[in-house]
Design a protein around this motif. Structure first.
Motif, PDB file in Angstrom:
ATOM      1  N   ALA A  25       0.835  -1.211   0.000  1.00 31.35           N
ATOM      2  CA  ALA A  25       0.000   0.000   0.000  1.00 31.35           C
ATOM      3  C   ALA A  25       0.866   1.256   0.000  1.00 31.35           C
ATOM      4  N   CYS A  26       2.126   1.125   0.459  1.00 29.51           N
ATOM      5  CA  CYS A  26       2.981   2.321   0.552  1.00 29.51           C
ATOM      6  C   CYS A  26       3.503   2.773  -0.816  1.00 29.51           C
ATOM      7  N   TRP A 269      -2.602   8.412  10.994  1.00 31.76           N
ATOM      8  CA  TRP A 269      -3.595   9.133  10.169  1.00 31.76           C
ATOM      9  C   TRP A 269      -4.026  10.355  10.972  1.00 31.76           C
ATOM     10  N   ARG A 287      -7.765   8.880   2.074  1.00 34.48           N
ATOM     11  CA  ARG A 287      -8.208   7.490   2.231  1.00 34.48           C
ATOM     12  C   ARG A 287      -9.017   7.052   0.997  1.00 34.48           C
ATOM     13  N   LEU A 290      -6.676   6.651  -2.027  1.00 33.22           N
ATOM     14  CA  LEU A 290      -5.816   5.459  -1.889  1.00 33.22           C
ATOM     15  C   LEU A 290      -6.634   4.192  -2.119  1.00 33.22           C
ATOM     16  N   GLU A 291      -7.834   4.121  -1.534  1.00 35.12           N
ATOM     17  CA  GLU A 291      -8.650   2.907  -1.687  1.00 35.12           C
ATOM     18  C   GLU A 291      -9.043   2.711  -3.152  1.00 35.12           C
ATOM     19  N   LEU A 294      -5.989   1.250  -4.810  1.00 34.84           N
ATOM     20  CA  LEU A 294      -5.753  -0.139  -4.376  1.00 34.84           C
ATOM     21  C   LEU A 294      -6.781  -1.081  -5.010  1.00 34.84           C
ATOM     22  N   ILE A 301     -10.770  -4.350  -0.464  1.00 37.88           N
ATOM     23  CA  ILE A 301     -10.725  -3.462   0.716  1.00 37.88           C
ATOM     24  C   ILE A 301     -12.052  -3.620   1.459  1.00 37.88           C
ATOM     25  N   TYR A 306      -7.260  -5.188   4.804  1.00 33.43           N
ATOM     26  CA  TYR A 306      -6.577  -4.153   4.018  1.00 33.43           C
ATOM     27  C   TYR A 306      -5.260  -4.742   3.536  1.00 33.43           C
ATOM     28  N   TYR A 310      -1.372  -0.487   4.586  1.00 35.26           N
ATOM     29  CA  TYR A 310      -2.474   0.487   4.466  1.00 35.26           C
ATOM     30  C   TYR A 310      -2.414   1.476   5.617  1.00 35.26           C
ATOM     31  N   GLN A 311      -2.169   0.943   6.818  1.00 36.09           N
ATOM     32  CA  GLN A 311      -2.103   1.771   8.033  1.00 36.09           C
ATOM     33  C   GLN A 311      -0.972   2.796   7.896  1.00 36.09           C
ATOM     34  N   ALA A 313       0.383   3.914   5.048  1.00 31.70           N
ATOM     35  CA  ALA A 313       0.405   4.625   3.761  1.00 31.70           C
ATOM     36  C   ALA A 313       0.592   6.135   3.920  1.00 31.70           C
TER      37      ALA A 313
END
Ligand SMILES: CC1(C)CO[C@@H](CC(=O)O)CN1
Length: 430
Positions: A25-26, A269, A287, A290-291, A294, A301, A306, A310-311, A313
């Motif tokens: 996710a990064c 976040w 968010r 990004l979603e 992804l 998602i 996730y 994701y946490q 990102a």
């Protein structure tokens, strides 16, 4: 090579099994940041271009990716990296090329060492960021006799050393420090033997499930105990995966053992979800974007699932903004001297020093909240405190180490109706 492009290298943990595959996710988050920085006038006409490859969170592969990036044109002005093991290897070597390394996914306390890592900065907080929060809670509830239970992993070993130092400074006695490699049964038994009541638990989530089941079996839970667990496990971690990890407790038993435990975690976040950040986006806008990215790349998602990273990102997204702001600062300083940032090369310490001092003084409001670095290059971050109440995590408050300020919501619930005590109290019957 085109002269209005600033090239940077990136090392992301995507494939592989061990450690943290947070690049999943990064790397997309970094792509969003490059898009935003390049359409913004922040680099006054220059474009930021990333060249990256997958480290699989393996330090050896990470090293070979770094050599590829450095021995192939175009030359890079700095490196982004993730995973503590990879950052340790890359940041220790990077000084030989006069490169700043910005780690978006490295929590190891060992990285807060300017001697070993003179050019390292992290947008990911060190695991020691939890320590002052835990100490503040112990003093708030008058727990001055505590125990530690840890898995024997480097990150937890150096975290415990930091907790020990801070406990000494605050008159908190550590009555016992138990560690285990994979089976916690004996360590938990020793906690009971020492009459431990307030226990700080430091382990990865798979070990945490084993500890919880041991706590149930040995009845080291309920109104007389307080457990501090790490807060970045997935929400229903204590009910998941029990069968395929051979946990000998039922969901119900795990819930009983888990009830009431406290967690601490670094905020990644920005909590003020309507606050516009430097990119113009709120963390909620980010968010959604990004979603979408992804999902378009095939990730499922939903509330509980996730992709890894994701946490974290926002930490990767903000790392690119930190680079852009630092390059912008460096370019304006060099221009005054009639020089250009593109005169940087791996043997040119002068430009490297400008980049270093620019990033060192970079501060801005990012998607992950206020971004600023300590003298060791550590991320300065807020922490969040939660408690499991009736099987669900409830926010109890936030702690700001810099200002030693605890924001408390008075939501905590104790199974026995009152704050558990840190020792057996012998009542004198007169
Ligand atoms: C909070 C966590 C899961 C801690 O480990 C980091 C990875 C690492 O330190 O190698 C990623 N973020």
């Amino acid at each position: 090579e085109d002269d209005n492009v600033l090239h940077i290298g990136g090392i992301f943990p995507i494939g592989g099994k061990g450690g943290w595959q947070g690049g999943q996710a990064c790397e997309p988050a970094v792509r969003l940041a490059l898009e935003d920085v390049n359409k913004n006038s922040i680099l006054s006409g220059y474009q930021l271009k990333l060249h990256w490859n997958d480290s699989e969170c393996d330090p050896g592969l990470g090293a070979s990716v770094m050599y590829d990036l450095l021995y192939n044109k175009p030359q890079k002005l700095m490196l982004l990296a993730g995973c503590s093991t990879v950052c340790t290897t890359v940041a220790e070597a990077a000084k030989m090329w006069n490169l700043v390394v910005l780690c978006y996914g490295a929590s190891s306390p060992a990285l807060s060492d300017r001697n070993r890592f003179p050019t390292l900065f992290r947008t990911h907080p060190s695991a020691t960021v939890h320590s002052p929060t835990r100490i503040t809670l112990m003093k708030k509830f008058e727990w001055y006799r505590i125990a530690i239970l840890q898995q024997t992993e480097e990150v937890f070993i150096s975290t415990v050393e930091d907790i020990e130092t801070r406990c000494k400074q605050n008159g908190i006695e550590i009555i016992t420090r138990q560690s285990f490699v994979s089976d916690p049964a004996d360590a938990v038994k020793n906690l009971r033997r020492q009459d431990a009541r307030i226990i700080v638990g430091l382990f990865y989530v798979v070990a945490a499930r084993k500890v919880l089941c041991e706590m149930y079996k040995q009845q080291l839970y309920g109104k007389a105990y307080v457990w501090f667990f790490i807060g970045w496990y997935e929400d229903n971690w204590f009910e998941d995966n029990l069968e395929n990890e051979g946990i000998q407790c039922t969901k119900k038993e795990m819930r009983i053992a888990a009830e009431g435990h406290i967690t601490t975690e670094a905020l990644m976040w920005n909590q003020n979800i309507n606050q516009k950040t430097i990119s113009g986006m709120t963390s909620e806008d980010f968010r959604k974007r990004l979603e979408n990215v992804l999902r378009s790349e095939g990730f499922a998602i939903d509330r509980h699932r996730y992709p890894e990273g994701y946490q974290e990102a926002p930490l990767a997204y903000d790392a690119v903004w930190a680079v852009a702001l630092a390059f912008n600062k460096t370019m304006s300083i060099l221009q005054k001297q009639g020089k250009s940032i593109t005169s940087f090369n791996y043997n040119n310490k002068e430009v490297a020093d400008h980049i270093y001092s620019a990033i060192n003084s970079t501060q801005f409001l990012g998607i992950s909240g206020y971004v600023a670095f300590s003298s060791q290059g550590d991320r300065i971050a807020l922490t969040q405190i939660e408690q499991v109440i009736e099987g669900k995590y409830v926010k109890l408050g936030y702690y700001d180490t810099q200002s030693d300020n605890l924001t408390w919501f008075d939501k905590e619930k104790w199974i026995g109706g009152k704050v558990p005590q840190d020792r057996t109290v012998i009542r004198r019957v007169l």
